[in-house]
Design an enzyme around this catalytic site. Structure first.
Site, short mmCIF file in Angstrom:
data_model
loop_
_atom_site.label_atom_id
_atom_site.label_comp_id
_atom_site.label_asym_id
_atom_site.label_seq_id
_atom_site.Cartn_x
_atom_site.Cartn_y
_atom_site.Cartn_z
N LYS A 57 -46.28 54.74 -67.87
CA LYS A 57 -45.71 53.73 -66.98
C LYS A 57 -46.25 52.36 -67.35
CE LYS A 57 -43.22 53.62 -63.04
NZ LYS A 57 -42.27 54.56 -62.46
N GLY A 113 -37.45 50.17 -46.86
CA GLY A 113 -37.17 49.54 -48.14
C GLY A 113 -35.70 49.57 -48.48
N VAL A 121 -32.95 51.53 -54.45
CA VAL A 121 -32.57 52.88 -54.03
C VAL A 121 -32.13 52.88 -52.57
CG1 VAL A 121 -33.27 55.28 -53.80
CG2 VAL A 121 -34.19 53.91 -55.68
N1 PHE Z 1 -38.56 54.04 -62.29
C1 PHE Z 1 -37.83 55.20 -61.88
C2 PHE Z 1 -38.78 56.40 -61.73
O1 PHE Z 1 -39.95 56.25 -61.64
C3 PHE Z 1 -36.66 55.49 -62.79
C4 PHE Z 1 -37.04 55.63 -64.22
C5 PHE Z 1 -37.50 56.83 -64.69
C6 PHE Z 1 -36.97 54.57 -65.08
C7 PHE Z 1 -37.88 56.98 -65.99
C8 PHE Z 1 -37.38 54.70 -66.37
C9 PHE Z 1 -37.84 55.91 -66.82
O2 PHE Z 1 -38.38 57.52 -61.69
#
Ligand code: PHE
Length: 347
Positions: free
Chosen positions: A78, A180, A184
């Site tokens: 991440k 929120g 989403v």
């Molecule tokens: N950010 C979102 C998640 O945590 C969607 C996502 C997933 C974006 C994977 C990029 C990669 O699930």
């Protein structure tokens, strides 16, 4: 920060201080065991750089579990861009470009996309400098936006949770409180309105919640009042850590089912919910819709139809998890983690 890096069980962390923007950038690679680490990038104000680092680490671990639980050959990582102060549009764009160059320099060691604070436009900016950006899928709300896909999975998961808690998956007449109204929360609210659910909407930016409430003809709840607000289903769709020792005793719902990552402050909060008789849909299971669309279509070459089916199957996965948890007298988090561990150990 040294301590924070040392105590982590992930593989490595890329740390950069972006002097021009006064922002810290963290790319946390939790696990490449199942494949290329892929996860969204979060851009947000943090109280301290360490908070941003911690968020990156926890979100990256969440991605490892998310990919494992859906049995995708991708790893957990991440990105977090921790702002110390708000930025002007141009400054932000430059920062995102530099971030893109950093991602590119990892040569495929990490692939990224949208997350909180990083929408389709920001993803496009990052993509100017790196090919390791997987935008969302076509259809369902356009280029880089996983939100509508995530909401599809949350909706299916919510039905499964309602089936478990209330004996019927029908959401008609159920009161759902959404915390929120962002990427989403908005598409989720629209889906729920169509299902005949009664909505209560909250957002730290009250205007956003009000605008959506007006569109859907529903109620607004002040952001600081959400935890004590009566509802059938509480759907956290914003930041993490909202379920903790302080908030759980205040909750007046039967089910927690929302899209936010890392909803529990600590793993013990799963037991706490369980003790309070609240059914918890584990976040990394119910919120996998964006990851399925994004990883499935863009990284693994799935068809849109297949991705959609896999997202809807989140409902069945959750049903199994609730059944297993019930059978063993354990929390749903435990059951979900066992599912992910099984895949991780198989490798
Ligand atoms: N950010 C979102 C998640 O945590 C969607 C996502 C997933 C974006 C994977 C990029 C990669 O699930």
């Amino acid at each position: 920060m040294e301590e924070t890096i040392l105590q982590w069980d992930g593989e490595y962390t890329v740390v950069r201080y972006d002097r021009d923007a006064g922002a810290w950038v963290f790319i946390a690679i939790h696990s490449s065991r199942l494949g290329m680490p892929v996860g969204g990038t979060r851009l947000k104000l943090y109280n301290s750089p360490r908070d941003g680092l911690l968020d990156a680490q926890r979100l990256a671990a969440g991605m490892t579990y998310k990919w494992a639980a859906i049995d995708f050959p991708l790893g957990g990582g991440k990105g977090v861009i921790a702002l110390s102060h708000p930025l002007e549009r141009v400054e932000r764009e430059r920062l995102l470009e530099r971030y893109g160059a950093l991602v590119e320099s990892l040569r495929g060691g990490f692939g990224t996309g949208a997350d909180l604070g990083v929408g389709p436009a920001e993803v496009d900016t990052i993509a100017r400098r790196t090919r390791y950006v997987f935008c969302g899928a076509p259809g369902e709300g356009g280029s880089g936006d996983p939100g509508p896909w995530t909401s599809l999975g949350v909706h299916a998961g919510m039905q499964a949770a309602a089936g478990e808690a209330f004996g019927s998956p029908d959401l008609k007449g159920r009161t759902v409180l959404i915390q929120g109204t962002g990427d989403v929360g908005v598409p989720l609210a629209r889906r729920l309105a169509e299902s005949g659910a009664k909505l209560k909407l909250a957002d730290v930016e009250a205007g956003r919640a009000r605008a959506l409430a007006k569109e859907l003809g529903t109620e607004v709840v002040a952001a600081e009042r959400v935890y004590g607000e009566p509802c059938d289903i509480f759907a956290p769709c914003a930041v993490g850590g909202v379920l903790n020792a302080e908030t759980i005793p205040k909750l007046r719902c039967r089910v927690v089912a929302g899209s936010a990552n890392n909803q529990l402050e600590t793993p013990e909060d799963a037991e706490r919910l369980h003790e309070h008789g609240i059914l918890y849909a584990p976040d990394f299971i119910i919120n996998a819709g964006g990851a399925i669309a994004f990883g499935g279509i863009k990284a693994l070459g799935m068809s849109e139809t297949e991705a959609r089916e896999r997202i809807l199957a989140i409902g069945a996965t959750l049903k199994d998890i609730f059944m297993n948890a019930e059978g063993r007298g354990e929390s749903s988090l435990h059951a979900a983690e066992r599912l992910a561990q099984h895949v991780l150990q198989r490798g």
